[in-house]
Design an enzyme around this catalytic site. Structure first.
Site, PDB file in Angstrom:
ATOM      1  N   HIS A  92     -11.040  62.180 -23.889  1.00  0.00           N
ATOM      2  CA  HIS A  92     -10.081  62.068 -25.013  1.00  0.00           C
ATOM      3  C   HIS A  92      -8.690  61.803 -24.464  1.00  0.00           C
ATOM      4  O   HIS A  92      -7.864  62.697 -24.467  1.00  0.00           O
ATOM      5  CB  HIS A  92     -10.098  63.369 -25.808  1.00  0.00           C
ATOM      6  CG  HIS A  92      -9.488  63.276 -27.172  1.00  0.00           C
ATOM      7  ND1 HIS A  92      -8.151  63.519 -27.410  1.00  0.00           N
ATOM      8  CD2 HIS A  92     -10.024  62.961 -28.361  1.00  0.00           C
ATOM      9  CE1 HIS A  92      -7.904  63.384 -28.701  1.00  0.00           C
ATOM     10  NE2 HIS A  92      -9.017  63.056 -29.302  1.00  0.00           N
ATOM     11  N   PHE A  93      -8.305  60.750 -24.039  1.00  0.00           N
ATOM     12  CA  PHE A  93      -8.979  59.464 -23.916  1.00  0.00           C
ATOM     13  C   PHE A  93      -8.867  59.019 -22.466  1.00  0.00           C
ATOM     14  O   PHE A  93      -7.810  59.213 -21.866  1.00  0.00           O
ATOM     15  CB  PHE A  93      -8.322  58.436 -24.833  1.00  0.00           C
ATOM     16  CG  PHE A  93      -8.307  58.864 -26.282  1.00  0.00           C
ATOM     17  CD1 PHE A  93      -9.432  58.709 -27.079  1.00  0.00           C
ATOM     18  CD2 PHE A  93      -7.187  59.471 -26.834  1.00  0.00           C
ATOM     19  CE1 PHE A  93      -9.422  59.094 -28.408  1.00  0.00           C
ATOM     20  CE2 PHE A  93      -7.169  59.863 -28.159  1.00  0.00           C
ATOM     21  CZ  PHE A  93      -8.285  59.678 -28.956  1.00  0.00           C
TER      22      PHE A  93
END
Length: 138
Positions: A46-47
């Site tokens: 993420h991410f």
């Protein structure tokens, strides 16, 4: 309270203990801190290449901070989410940021507790919400 002291009242352990320190102020407010290190499990996906702390993790950090409001009630009990209301995310939290957290009891009735939580980076409000939970005997 440091992490070791928090583990005496919270069941969370690595990798889910997400508060570095917390204290109960004289006005009845809980305050805590958490420094985002960058190696947390939730940042891996993420991410990739652009790590951002997920909103649901910010809510969990606020909830863990609230534990100092209920130190005595937590003995022999487990706090479980009952709901999240009015959650708002107003900023991005990244590795290296230090979250300053606060939690205030809004109301309690029949074993249901509702707190208002806020998370700030420096002076900027990045997340807030009303978190409800029940205490269940272990």
């Amino acid at each position: 309270m440091n992490r070791e002291e928090l583990m005496e009242i919270l069941p969370h352990r690595e990798n889910m203990l997400l508060v570095d320190s917390a204290e109960l102020l004289e006005d009845g407010t809980a305050q805590g801190t958490y420094r985002v290190r960058g190696d947390e499990f939730f940042l891996r996906g993420h991410f990739p290449g652009n790590p951002v702390v997920p909103g649901v993790i910010l809510l969990e950090i606020m909830a863990q901070t609230a534990c100092v409001l209920f130190q005595e009630q937590l003995k022999g009990s487990l706090a479980l989410y009952a709901g999240v209301d009015k959650a708002r995310f107003r900023g991005i939290v990244r590795p290296g940021d230090t979250l300053n957290l606060s939690a205030t009891l809004l109301r309690s009735k029949l074993g249901l507790y509702v707190i208002r939580g806020e998370a700030r980076v420096e002076d900027k409000l990045v997340a807030s919400g009303e978190l409800s939970f029940m205490l269940v005997k272990n």
